[in-house]
Write an enzyme that holds these catalytic residues in place. Structure first.
Site, PDB file in Angstrom:
ATOM      1  N   SER A   1       0.857  -1.178   0.000  1.00  0.00           N
ATOM      2  CA  SER A   1       0.000   0.000   0.000  1.00  0.00           C
ATOM      3  C   SER A   1       0.900   1.237   0.000  1.00  0.00           C
ATOM      4  CB  SER A   1      -0.934  -0.026   1.212  1.00  0.00           C
ATOM      5  OG  SER A   1      -1.760   1.113   1.246  1.00  0.00           O
TER       6      SER A   1
ATOM      7  N   TYR B   1      -4.965   8.074  -7.045  1.00  0.00           N
ATOM      8  CA  TYR B   1      -3.974   7.178  -6.433  1.00  0.00           C
ATOM      9  C   TYR B   1      -4.418   6.827  -5.012  1.00  0.00           C
ATOM     10  CZ  TYR B   1       0.312   5.561  -4.217  1.00  0.00           C
ATOM     11  OH  TYR B   1       1.236   4.814  -3.516  1.00  0.00           O
TER      12      TYR B   1
ATOM     13  N   LYS C   1      -5.388   3.112  -3.231  1.00  0.00           N
ATOM     14  CA  LYS C   1      -4.720   2.569  -2.045  1.00  0.00           C
ATOM     15  C   LYS C   1      -5.659   2.462  -0.846  1.00  0.00           C
ATOM     16  CE  LYS C   1      -0.677   1.840  -3.858  1.00  0.00           C
ATOM     17  NZ  LYS C   1      -0.189   0.455  -4.066  1.00  0.00           N
TER      18      LYS C   1
END
Length: 270
Positions: free
Chosen positions: A134, A148, A152
């Site tokens: 992660s 993004y 994650k």
């Protein structure tokens, strides 16, 4: 006892560092990349201990095929690391549909497909360790990286559920949350959305968390410690600084929730 690894995105950055660390101590490693020739040097040095595989993790069928090939070659898997991923840089308004879908396809679905592919094998063995790479960006958010962060945060969410689902099968699950490292994540590996002039002033005023970047090779000892630990954590930071950052972030969240608790209860009819 030697372990057998399966590492995605292993042609550079963390993936390559961890593959080399495992191979140097006598483990076997199936390494994947979009180009299997990227591993020619590893094969020349370590021979049959390396299984180079071409894999686009966004392709679910290909992920299952690659995992099966690794199991057929080595007889099983002990450590599975979903490392493949990249950063999409752009304000929310700037990101195109294709860029958004590709970011989620690789960072989230890529890890999901590999995870689904390895689970039957790990369940049959009654052991194994799945490590999802992660980011500090899976816990806190910065402007200009919204998609993004979305990928994650989603990875963190399904992985926490996964850990509870597979615990009784003897399968361990860990989220590695790195800080900033000199891996090329913000450089050659990044995708940049086209800038809109409306955000130019804001972009110019943005401050970075830190210009300092960690050395990816320094994570070798940490990843080996993690995979050799009998009871690994669900979450672990790699790097200096994340704990302080997250402590402040979560304290701010708690303060805001408490401030608005009366309205929260009002919404419930309390």
């Amino acid at each position: 006892m030697p372990k057998t690894w399966f590492i995605t995105g292993a042609s550079k950055g963390f993936g390559l560092e961890w593959a080399e660390a495992a191979l140097e101590r006598g483990d076997q490693v199936a390494v994947t990349s979009r180009s299997a020739s990227a591993f020619d040097d590893l094969v020349a040095k370590y021979g049959d201990a390396v299984l180079p595989l071409r894999l686009d993790v966004a392709d679910r069928a290909a992920a299952f095929e690659a995992v099966q090939e690794a199991v057929d070659e080595f007889g099983g898997l002990d450590v599975v690391i979903n490392n493949a991923g990249y950063g999409l840089f752009g304000m929310t308004e700037e990101v195109t549909e294709q860029q958004a879908r590709e970011q989620i396809d690789v960072n989230l679905f890529g890890a999901l497909w590999v995870t689904q592919a390895v689970l039957p094998h790990l369940r049959a063995r009654g052991s194994g360790h799945i490590i999802q790479v992660s980011s500090i960006g899976g816990v806190v958010s910065l402007p200009g990286l919204g998609l993004y962060h979305a990928s994650k945060f989603a990875l963190e969410g399904f992985t926490a559920s996964l850990a509870a689902e597979v615990k009784d099968f003897g399968i361990k699950v860990t989220l590695v949350e790195p800080a900033g490292y000199a891996t090329g994540w913000a450089g050659p590996s990044a995708v940049q959305a086209q800038h809109l002039p409306a955000y130019d002033d804001f972009r110019a005023a943005m401050t970075r968390i830190s210009a300092r970047r960690g050395d990816p090779s320094a994570t070798r000892a940490a990843i080996l410690t993690l995979v050799d630990t009998e009871q690994p954590p669900l979450r672990i930071f790699f790097g200096a600084g994340p704990l302080d950052m997250v402590t402040k972030e979560y304290q701010a969240r708690l303060d805001e929730w408490r401030k608005w608790d009366d309205v929260s209860k009002l919404a419930f009819g309390a």
